[in-house]
Enzyme design. Structure first.
Site, PDB file in Angstrom:
ATOM      1  N   PHE A 189       8.067 -12.799  -2.931  1.00  0.00           N
ATOM      2  CA  PHE A 189       8.920 -12.575  -3.946  1.00  0.00           C
ATOM      3  C   PHE A 189       9.068 -14.030  -4.705  1.00  0.00           C
ATOM      4  O   PHE A 189      10.050 -14.470  -5.019  1.00  0.00           O
ATOM      5  CB  PHE A 189      10.224 -12.149  -3.780  1.00  0.00           C
ATOM      6  CG  PHE A 189       9.999 -10.620  -3.419  1.00  0.00           C
ATOM      7  CD1 PHE A 189       8.958  -9.646  -3.552  1.00  0.00           C
ATOM      8  CD2 PHE A 189      11.129  -9.955  -2.918  1.00  0.00           C
ATOM      9  CE1 PHE A 189       9.387  -8.486  -3.325  1.00  0.00           C
ATOM     10  CE2 PHE A 189      11.350  -8.630  -2.616  1.00  0.00           C
ATOM     11  CZ  PHE A 189      10.136  -7.995  -2.830  1.00  0.00           C
ATOM     12  N   GLY A 241      -5.673   0.820  -3.848  1.00  0.00           N
ATOM     13  CA  GLY A 241      -6.902   0.850  -3.409  1.00  0.00           C
ATOM     14  C   GLY A 241      -7.854   1.580  -4.607  1.00  0.00           C
ATOM     15  O   GLY A 241      -8.938   1.855  -4.327  1.00  0.00           O
ATOM     16  N   ASN A 284       3.145   0.537  -1.726  1.00  0.00           N
ATOM     17  CA  ASN A 284       2.999  -1.070  -1.575  1.00  0.00           C
ATOM     18  C   ASN A 284       1.849  -1.249  -0.603  1.00  0.00           C
ATOM     19  O   ASN A 284       1.016  -0.348  -0.141  1.00  0.00           O
ATOM     20  CB  ASN A 284       4.385  -1.766  -1.129  1.00  0.00           C
ATOM     21  CG  ASN A 284       4.625  -2.795  -1.462  1.00  0.00           C
ATOM     22  OD1 ASN A 284       3.824  -3.959  -1.589  1.00  0.00           O
ATOM     23  ND2 ASN A 284       5.816  -3.403  -2.088  1.00  0.00           N
ATOM     24  N   THR A 285       1.770  -2.632  -0.042  1.00  0.00           N
ATOM     25  CA  THR A 285       0.844  -2.937   0.722  1.00  0.00           C
ATOM     26  C   THR A 285       0.881  -2.648   2.218  1.00  0.00           C
ATOM     27  O   THR A 285       1.975  -2.366   2.544  1.00  0.00           O
ATOM     28  CB  THR A 285       0.646  -4.629   0.753  1.00  0.00           C
ATOM     29  OG1 THR A 285       1.716  -5.233   1.017  1.00  0.00           O
ATOM     30  CG2 THR A 285       0.133  -5.047  -0.688  1.00  0.00           C
ATOM     31  N   LYS A 299       9.950   2.272  -4.621  1.00  0.00           N
ATOM     32  CA  LYS A 299       8.483   2.045  -4.141  1.00  0.00           C
ATOM     33  C   LYS A 299       8.644   1.983  -2.499  1.00  0.00           C
ATOM     34  O   LYS A 299       9.158   1.095  -2.046  1.00  0.00           O
ATOM     35  CB  LYS A 299       8.165   0.742  -4.866  1.00  0.00           C
ATOM     36  CG  LYS A 299       6.685   0.321  -4.378  1.00  0.00           C
ATOM     37  CD  LYS A 299       6.205  -0.660  -5.200  1.00  0.00           C
ATOM     38  CE  LYS A 299       4.589  -1.017  -5.117  1.00  0.00           C
ATOM     39  NZ  LYS A 299       4.318  -2.009  -5.759  1.00  0.00           N
ATOM     40  N   THR A 330      -5.418  -4.902  -7.313  1.00  0.00           N
ATOM     41  CA  THR A 330      -6.561  -5.824  -6.382  1.00  0.00           C
ATOM     42  C   THR A 330      -7.932  -5.453  -7.286  1.00  0.00           C
ATOM     43  O   THR A 330      -8.715  -6.258  -7.404  1.00  0.00           O
ATOM     44  CB  THR A 330      -6.609  -5.291  -4.985  1.00  0.00           C
ATOM     45  OG1 THR A 330      -5.313  -5.683  -4.361  1.00  0.00           O
ATOM     46  CG2 THR A 330      -7.481  -6.150  -4.266  1.00  0.00           C
ATOM     47  N   ALA A 344       3.106  -3.739  -9.857  1.00  0.00           N
ATOM     48  CA  ALA A 344       3.899  -5.049  -9.796  1.00  0.00           C
ATOM     49  C   ALA A 344       3.315  -6.208  -9.001  1.00  0.00           C
ATOM     50  O   ALA A 344       2.509  -5.972  -8.283  1.00  0.00           O
ATOM     51  CB  ALA A 344       5.289  -4.756  -9.078  1.00  0.00           C
ATOM     52  N   ASN A 390      -1.599 -10.633   1.195  1.00  0.00           N
ATOM     53  CA  ASN A 390      -0.910 -11.793   0.449  1.00  0.00           C
ATOM     54  C   ASN A 390       0.629 -11.694   1.321  1.00  0.00           C
ATOM     55  O   ASN A 390       1.090 -10.725   1.854  1.00  0.00           O
ATOM     56  CB  ASN A 390      -0.680 -11.267  -0.987  1.00  0.00           C
ATOM     57  CG  ASN A 390       0.626 -10.559  -1.221  1.00  0.00           C
ATOM     58  OD1 ASN A 390       1.958 -10.828  -1.377  1.00  0.00           O
ATOM     59  ND2 ASN A 390       0.377  -9.016  -1.478  1.00  0.00           N
ATOM     60  N   SER A 432       8.321  -4.261   0.354  1.00  0.00           N
ATOM     61  CA  SER A 432       7.295  -5.524   0.426  1.00  0.00           C
ATOM     62  C   SER A 432       7.459  -6.003   2.053  1.00  0.00           C
ATOM     63  O   SER A 432       8.619  -6.067   2.485  1.00  0.00           O
ATOM     64  CB  SER A 432       7.968  -6.712  -0.421  1.00  0.00           C
ATOM     65  OG  SER A 432       7.412  -7.852   0.113  1.00  0.00           O
ATOM     66  N   ASN A 485       7.035  -8.868   3.071  1.00  0.00           N
ATOM     67  CA  ASN A 485       6.818 -10.576   2.943  1.00  0.00           C
ATOM     68  C   ASN A 485       8.504 -10.952   2.834  1.00  0.00           C
ATOM     69  O   ASN A 485       8.379 -12.164   2.738  1.00  0.00           O
ATOM     70  CB  ASN A 485       5.968 -10.926   1.950  1.00  0.00           C
ATOM     71  CG  ASN A 485       4.710 -10.585   2.081  1.00  0.00           C
ATOM     72  OD1 ASN A 485       4.166 -10.556   3.348  1.00  0.00           O
ATOM     73  ND2 ASN A 485       3.948  -9.887   1.050  1.00  0.00           N
ATOM     74  N   THR A 486       9.424 -10.210   2.778  1.00  0.00           N
ATOM     75  CA  THR A 486      10.910 -10.415   2.957  1.00  0.00           C
ATOM     76  C   THR A 486      11.305  -9.942   4.053  1.00  0.00           C
ATOM     77  O   THR A 486      11.500  -8.701   4.212  1.00  0.00           O
ATOM     78  CB  THR A 486      11.652 -10.163   1.755  1.00  0.00           C
ATOM     79  OG1 THR A 486      11.021 -10.703   0.407  1.00  0.00           O
ATOM     80  CG2 THR A 486      13.014 -10.439   1.581  1.00  0.00           C
TER      81      THR A 486
HETATM   82  C1  LIG Z   1      -0.824 -10.958  -4.718  1.00  0.00           C
HETATM   83  C2  LIG Z   1       0.116  -9.741  -4.847  1.00  0.00           C
HETATM   84  C3  LIG Z   1       1.607  -9.692  -5.182  1.00  0.00           C
HETATM   85  C4  LIG Z   1       2.212  -8.487  -5.119  1.00  0.00           C
HETATM   86  N1  LIG Z   1       3.526  -8.536  -5.652  1.00  0.00           N
HETATM   87  C5  LIG Z   1       4.282  -7.520  -5.534  1.00  0.00           C
HETATM   88  C6  LIG Z   1       5.678  -7.534  -6.056  1.00  0.00           C
HETATM   89  O1  LIG Z   1       6.058  -8.578  -6.434  1.00  0.00           O
HETATM   90  N2  LIG Z   1       6.427  -6.363  -5.845  1.00  0.00           N
HETATM   91  C7  LIG Z   1       5.690  -5.275  -5.517  1.00  0.00           C
HETATM   92  O2  LIG Z   1       6.421  -4.155  -5.491  1.00  0.00           O
HETATM   93  N3  LIG Z   1       4.346  -5.044  -5.192  1.00  0.00           N
HETATM   94  C8  LIG Z   1       3.669  -6.059  -5.152  1.00  0.00           C
HETATM   95  N4  LIG Z   1       2.424  -6.045  -4.798  1.00  0.00           N
HETATM   96  C9  LIG Z   1       1.854  -4.763  -4.360  1.00  0.00           C
HETATM   97  C10 LIG Z   1       1.200  -4.244  -5.546  1.00  0.00           C
HETATM   98  O3  LIG Z   1       2.024  -3.950  -6.565  1.00  0.00           O
HETATM   99  C11 LIG Z   1       0.556  -2.713  -5.095  1.00  0.00           C
HETATM  100  O4  LIG Z   1       1.653  -1.970  -4.586  1.00  0.00           O
HETATM  101  C12 LIG Z   1      -0.607  -3.057  -3.819  1.00  0.00           C
HETATM  102  O5  LIG Z   1      -1.194  -4.173  -4.196  1.00  0.00           O
HETATM  103  C13 LIG Z   1      -1.445  -1.696  -3.630  1.00  0.00           C
HETATM  104  O6  LIG Z   1      -2.217  -1.815  -4.979  1.00  0.00           O
HETATM  105  P1  LIG Z   1      -3.745  -2.490  -5.009  1.00  0.00           P
HETATM  106  O7  LIG Z   1      -4.646  -1.943  -3.859  1.00  0.00           O
HETATM  107  O8  LIG Z   1      -4.316  -1.844  -6.467  1.00  0.00           O
HETATM  108  O9  LIG Z   1      -3.642  -3.657  -5.106  1.00  0.00           O
HETATM  109  C14 LIG Z   1       1.711  -7.261  -4.846  1.00  0.00           C
HETATM  110  C15 LIG Z   1       0.398  -7.251  -4.321  1.00  0.00           C
HETATM  111  C16 LIG Z   1      -0.439  -8.290  -4.534  1.00  0.00           C
HETATM  112  C17 LIG Z   1      -1.759  -8.388  -4.172  1.00  0.00           C
END
Ligand SMILES: Cc1cc2nc3c(=O)[nH]c(=O)nc-3n(C[C@H](O)[C@H](O)[C@H](O)COP(=O)(O)O)c2cc1C
Length: 367
Positions: free
Chosen positions: A112, A293, A243-244, A214, A315, A59, A108, A172, A174-175
């Protein structure tokens, strides 16, 4: 192709580069003859759905479902759009996306930013699904936390006819306050209400749409175990982990690593893997979608062996480009061969058995 474009894209501000990449993928999908997806076959059955292979898009990459055909043509096994909130909202002020290239990470605090339910529903309505499509739902920033459940229920009901699964984003960073929705009592009420809606809506659309939750990577063992009990009690259909992270699992703190927001990419992988392992031990068979990751075949395999049935990337795609899909799928074929199995399910069973008996899964050769 991406290798040649990469230095240019990485010179652009991160959000502009992302917009450009998304538009390019969208245009490829809008061609009269869109490129055909590669025919990788590593089938997975999970959540009552058939996936051509386990690797999906996480996502946040295509929040508004603008490039579904082009993304499917890149060869993903499934796509997750969103996070969508009931009403369109601009997200946080820019800059809100930062690169840590040496670490293969991003930070990031997008918040949303999305075009809202109505726009997404119109796009999904006009799209012919060739692979499963999940919709990730969240709450608007200005909806009080005490009313969060209303936003989730509204979004759930609106997207359910067009989604193969729904992801409830409680994680998330960020909210403001969103992650508190993972606390057991709140999560129980929210997920319980959505499961009730799932049953009611299944009668009207003639299909039960699986509900995944999630979660964050930043739990203590005790807090994660408490959430696992809620997930089991409410009979969620899947868990997306993770998530992050709001932590900074990186060596040294530069000005960029001090930016507020969620960190994704390579340094997140061990945190995600820990959560997947604990979920796998505690969930009693509820499927796990592993995300965090993944940047090569080994990190993908590690999340699968830890307990994931499906995977997502974000990423890794930014740093490695779409060629990462082929690298991972081909690497997974090799891991499967090494176990002496013909399919992923058998290979994972063997690798997990070896893991629990202390043998490294990718060093043993079967006859
Ligand atoms: C720029 C950015 C925006 C993201 N936006 C969302 C989001 O709107 N909703 C969500 O559930 N996760 C969001 N994520 C999290 C990713 O879906 C994922 O869970 C997280 O980046 C870990 O995976 P990765 O290491 O492969 O990036 C976002 C990540 C990034 C980097």
């Amino acid at each position: 192709m991406y290798k040649r474009l990469r230095p240019w894209l990485l010179r652009l501000p991160p959000e502009a580069a992302h917009k450009m990449a998304l538009m390019t993928i969208r245009l490829r999908g809008a061609l009269w003859y869109p490129p055909r997806p590669p025919e990788w076959r590593l089938p997975v059955t999970a959540l009552g759905l058939e996936f051509p292979h386990p690797l999906g898009l996480a996502a946040g990459f295509d929040k508004d479902g603008q490039a579904l055909t082009g993304l499917a043509a890149l060869g993903f096994g499934f796509l997750e759009v969103g996070t969508v909130t009931p009403r369109a909202q601009p997200g946080n002020p820019r800059p809100r996306l930062f690169r840590l290239p040496a670490e293969g990470a991003l930070i990031n605090r997008m918040g949303f930013n999305n075009q809202g339910l109505e726009t997404l529903v119109n796009r999904l309505h006009g799209h012919r699904h060739t692979i499963p499509i999940g919709v990730n739902i969240g709450k608007n920033r200005d909806t009080p936390l005490a009313r969060a459940v209303d936003d989730y229920r509204l979004a759930f009901a609106a997207v359910v006819p067009y989604a193969d699964y729904i992801a409830v984003n409680l994680s998330s960073p960020n909210t403001p306050g969103l992650r508190t929705l993972q606390e057991p009592e709140t999560a129980m009420a929210l997920l319980g209400a959505l499961k009730e809606d799932q049953r009611t809506l299944a009668r009207s659309i003639g299909r039960r749409v699986p509900l995944a939750v999630k979660i964050a990577p930043d739990f203590s063992d005790e807090a994660l175990d408490a959430l696992i009990q809620v997930i089991r009690a409410t009979e969620c259909d899947a868990v997306i982990a993770t998530n992050t992270t709001v932590t900074r699992p990186v060596a040294g703190l530069s000005a960029t690593t001090k930016e507020q927001g969620g960190l994704s990419g390579a340094p997140l992988a061990p945190l995600t893997k820990r959560v997947i392992s604990r979920l796998f031990a505690g969930l009693g068979g509820i499927p796990i979608i592993g995300v965090g990751g993944i940047r090569d075949a080994q990190s993908a395999w590690d999340h699968l062996v830890a307990g994931a049935s499906l995977l997502q990337i974000y990423t890794g795609l930014i740093y490695e480009g779409p060629g990462l899909l082929e690298t991972i799928i081909k690497g997974l074929y090799v891991h499967i061969q090494e176990t002496g199995c013909d399919d992923l399910a058998c290979a994972l069973q063997a690798a997990r058995r070896n893991l629990s008996s202390g043998i490294e899964p990718n060093t043993i050769k079967f006859q």
